[in-house]
Design an enzyme around this catalytic site. Structure first.
Site, PDB file in Angstrom:
ATOM      1  NE  ARG A  44      51.083  48.202  68.949  1.00 11.84           N
ATOM      2  CZ  ARG A  44      49.796  47.100  69.230  1.00 11.84           C
ATOM      3  NH1 ARG A  44      49.441  46.657  70.051  1.00 11.84           N
ATOM      4  NH2 ARG A  44      50.221  46.282  68.115  1.00 11.84           N
ATOM      5  CB  SER A 186      48.327  41.119  61.093  1.00  6.15           C
ATOM      6  OG  SER A 186      49.486  40.025  62.338  1.00  6.15           O
ATOM      7  CD  GLN A 188      48.573  40.050  67.687  1.00  6.02           C
ATOM      8  OE1 GLN A 188      49.121  38.688  67.185  1.00  6.02           O
ATOM      9  NE2 GLN A 188      48.106  40.018  68.873  1.00  6.02           N
ATOM     10  CG  ASP A 336      39.939  42.507  68.487  1.00  4.18           C
ATOM     11  OD1 ASP A 336      40.598  41.802  67.654  1.00  4.18           O
ATOM     12  OD2 ASP A 336      41.452  42.830  68.607  1.00  4.18           O
ATOM     13  NE  ARG A 367      37.541  35.855  70.103  1.00  2.77           N
ATOM     14  CZ  ARG A 367      38.498  37.011  70.048  1.00  2.77           C
ATOM     15  NH1 ARG A 367      38.479  38.144  69.229  1.00  2.77           N
ATOM     16  NH2 ARG A 367      39.166  37.261  71.208  1.00  2.77           N
TER      17      ARG A 367
HETATM   18  C1  S3P Z   1      46.225  43.636  67.809  1.00  2.00           C
HETATM   19  C2  S3P Z   1      45.979  42.782  66.776  1.00  2.00           C
HETATM   20  C3  S3P Z   1      44.857  42.690  66.117  1.00  2.00           C
HETATM   21  C4  S3P Z   1      43.931  41.578  67.064  1.00  2.00           C
HETATM   22  C5  S3P Z   1      44.587  41.904  68.786  1.00  2.00           C
HETATM   23  C6  S3P Z   1      45.404  43.080  68.908  1.00  2.00           C
HETATM   24  C7  S3P Z   1      47.466  43.780  68.276  1.00  2.00           C
HETATM   25  O1  S3P Z   1      45.579  40.596  65.907  1.00  2.00           O
HETATM   26  O2  S3P Z   1      42.683  40.709  66.882  1.00  2.00           O
HETATM   27  O3  S3P Z   1      42.974  41.428  69.752  1.00  2.00           O
HETATM   28  O4  S3P Z   1      47.161  44.421  69.314  1.00  2.00           O
HETATM   29  O5  S3P Z   1      48.104  44.381  67.783  1.00  2.00           O
HETATM   30  P1  S3P Z   1      46.465  40.250  64.806  1.00  2.00           P
HETATM   31  O6  S3P Z   1      47.212  41.448  64.602  1.00  2.00           O
HETATM   32  O7  S3P Z   1      46.878  39.485  65.146  1.00  2.00           O
HETATM   33  O8  S3P Z   1      44.576  41.164  63.961  1.00  2.00           O
END
Ligand code: S3P
Length: 449
Positions: A44, A186, A188, A336, A367
Site C-alpha cells: 500500500r 476481503s 483486497q 494467513d 492451503r
Molecule cells: C491481503 C489480504 C488478504 C490476505 C493477503 C493480503 C491484503 O487477502 O490473505 O495475504 O494485503 O489486502 P484477502 O483479501 O483475499 O482475504
C-alpha cells in the site's frame, strides 16, 4: 554440537530444498528476531506513494518478491521509485489519474494484493489500456471478486474463463460510485473498490460481512483521502475525486511472519524468543487470540504507535498447548496464519477445529489440502473439511519429504513442524519463502541452541 542441522540445497532449476535434520539431543530456541516489514503495508505504501502528489518516504519496506512486483508495475506506469531497501525508499508520486499506459504487460508475479488492488486503479484511468498477468499460481486465482464490483461501477475488463482469470485486459473508464455489499470479508476486494473510488465522482461504499485488515483505510486517510468508516456495519465510504499527498510511512514488522516464531517458541520445549517491532493492528491479531486460547505464553511488550499503526515486541515462552475451535469473525483476522496454526494444533492436546475458512482454498495454494497432506506425510492427524480442518494433536511427528507447492507460508510452516519432528525433513521448493520472508532460513538457523 548443534541439536539440529539446517541445510539449503539449490537444485539445477534454481529450486531449493530446505533440509532439517534433528539429532537425538534436546533442541531449544533462544534469541531476539526482527521480522521483515509488513507485506500488506509495504504494497500500500508503494501504491499510494506512486499515485500521490509529492514524495513518499518508506522506511522498513519488505524486500520480498511480492512488493518488488508492485514496485515494478508502478515504475512501468511512470512512478519513480528509488532502489528498494529497508532503510529508505523514495517514491516520487505522479498525482491522481496520472498513471501512464504501460508499453508492455504488467506482471504481478505471485501477488494477489498487487493485481487486485491495482485493478481498481487501472479500471478508473479513463482512456488508457492495460494488460496484467502473474505467475502460474496467480493465473489460477479468482479475479471475479474484484472484476464484478468494478463492472458494476462501469469498468471494462476482459480475461480468461468468462473474465475471471488473468491475464486480464483493462480499458480504463470514468467510473460511477456504488455501494458494494461484499459477500466475503476481503481486504483486497475492499481496497480495490476504494482505490477505484479515489478517482470516481461521488461516494463509493464497501460493506463487508466481518472486518478485514484496515491498512488501506488508515493509509488512505493519512495520505489525505476523504474516507469515513462505520464500525457498526463494517462499512467504509470514500468520496472522490480525492487527491493524495506523499507521506512518510514506517512499516512495522509483519505479524504474519512473526507467527512462525510465535508457534516455534510455543511448541519447542525450553524456548524463549522475543520478536521485535511487530505490527499489532487489531484487524491482524487473530493469531495472538487463537494462541492464547490454546494456552500459549505470549506477552506484548513496549506497546507503541508508529506512523498510525500499533506496534509491540512479542515474547513467547514454550508451554503445553491445548486444542480450540477457530471459526467465525476471527477468521479474517488470522487468515494467513492458518497453516502455522495447524502446526500448533498438531502439537496441542485434543482436537482443534478450524471452520469458515474456505478462502484458504484460493490462496497461493489450496492451503487446506496442502497443509493437511504435507503434515500428514509427517504423521500428523489432519482431516480436511470443505471450509477448514480438524486436527487431532499429540502424535509425535517423523521427518519426511514434503513440498511447499510454491506457497511461501506452507514452506515456512513445514520448517517449523520439522523442528519438532524426529529425523530428517526435506522441504521441496522452499525458496517460495522469499515471497514474504527472504531471510527466513538464516533467522531460523540463528535461534537454534
Ligand atoms: C491481503 C489480504 C488478504 C490476505 C493477503 C493480503 C491484503 O487477502 O490473505 O495475504 O494485503 O489486502 P484477502 O483479501 O483475499 O482475504
Amino acid at each position: 554440537m548443534s541439536a539440529s542441522v539446517i541445510t539449503v540445497e539449490t537444485r539445477e532449476n534454481a529450486s531449493q530444498n530446505l533440509i532439517i535434520q534433528r539429532s537425538d539431543s534436546q533442541l531449544s530456541l533462544q534469541g531476539r528476531i526482527r521480522v521483515p516489514g509488513d507485506k500488506s503495508i509495504s504494497h500500500r505504501a508503494l501504491m499510494l506513494g506512486a499515485i500521490a502528489e509529492g514524495e513518499t518516504q518508506i522506511k522498513g519496506l519488505l524486500l520480498g518478491e511480492d512488493p518488488c512486483s508492485t514496485a515494478s508495475c508502478f515504475q512501468a506506469m511512470g512512478a519513480e521509485i528509488s532502489e528498494l531497501n529497508t532503510e529508505l525508499v523514495r517514491v516520487k508520486g505522479i498525482g491522481l489519474g496520472n498513471l501512464q499506459e504501460p508499453v508492455d504487460i504488467l506482471n504481478a508475479g505471485n501477488s494477489g494484493t498487487t493485481i487486485r488492488l491495482m485493478l481498481g486503479l487501472l479500471a478508473s484511468h479513463a482512456g488508457r489500456f492495460f494488460t496484467v498477468t502473474g505467475d502460474t499460481s496467480l493465473r489460477s486465482r479468482p479475479m471475479s471478486r474484484v472484476i464484478k464490483p468494478l463492472q458494476q461501477m462501469g469498468a471494462e475488463i476482459w480475461g480468461r474463463k468468462g473474465n475471471s482469470l488473468a491475464p486480464l485486459a483493462v480499458q480504463g473508464k470514468s467510473l460511477k460510485p456504488i455501494h458494494y455489499n461484499s459477500p466475503i470479508a476481503s481486504a483486497q476486494v475492499k481496497s480495490c473498490i476504494l482505490l477505484a473510488g479515489l478517482m470516481t465522482e461521488g461516494k463509493t461504499t464497501v460493506t463487508e460481512p466481518s472486518l478485514s485488515r484496515d491498512h488501506s483505510e488508515r493509509m488512505l486517510r493519512a495520505f489525505g483521502a476523504d474516507l469515513v468508516t462505520d464500525p457498526a456495519t463494517n462499512s467504509v465510504t470514500i468520496t472522490g475525486p480525492t487527491q493524495l499527498y506523499g507521506q512518510t510511512v514506517i512499516v512495522p514488522g509483519d505479524i504474519s511472519s512473526a507467527a512462525f516464531w510465535l508457534v516455534a517458541g510455543a511448541i519447542v520445549p525450553d524456548s524463549e524468543l522475543v520478536i521485535e517491532n511487530v505490527g499489532v493492528n487489531p484487524t491482524r491479531i487473530g493469531i495472538l487470540e487463537a494462541l492464547a486460547m490454546m494456552g500459549a505464553d505470549i506477552q506484548q511488550e513496549n506497546l507503541r504507535e508508529v506512523a498510525g499503526e500499533p506496534v509491540a515486541d512479542l515474547r513467547v515462552r514454550s508451554s503445553r498447548l491445548k486444542s480450540c475451535t477457530i471459526a467465525g469473525d476471527i477468521i479474517p483476522r488470522l487468515i494467513d496464519e492458518i497453516p502455522i496454526l495447524a502446526v500448533a494444533a498438531v502439537f496441542a492436546q485434543g482436537t482443534t477445529i478450524i471452520r469458515d475458512a474456505a478462502e484458504l482454498r484460493v490462496k497461493e495454494s489450496d492451503r487446506i489440502a496442502v497443509t493437511a497432506q504435507q503434515l500428514n506425510k509427517m504423521g500428523a492427524k489432519v482431516t480436511e473439511l470443505p471450509d477448514g480442518m480438524e486436527i487431532t494433536g499429540g502424535t509425535p511427528l517423523v521427518g519426511a519429504n514434503v513440498d511447499s507447492y510454491t506457497d511461501h507460508r506452507i514452506a515456512m510452516s513445514l520448517a517449523i513442524a520439522a523442528l519438532n519432528a524426529s529425523g530428517k525433513t526435506t522441504i521441496h521448493r522452499a525458496e517460495a519463502a522469499a515471497v514474504s520472508y527472504p531471510e527466513f532460513f538464516q533467522s531460523l538457523a540463528g535461534i537454534i541452541k
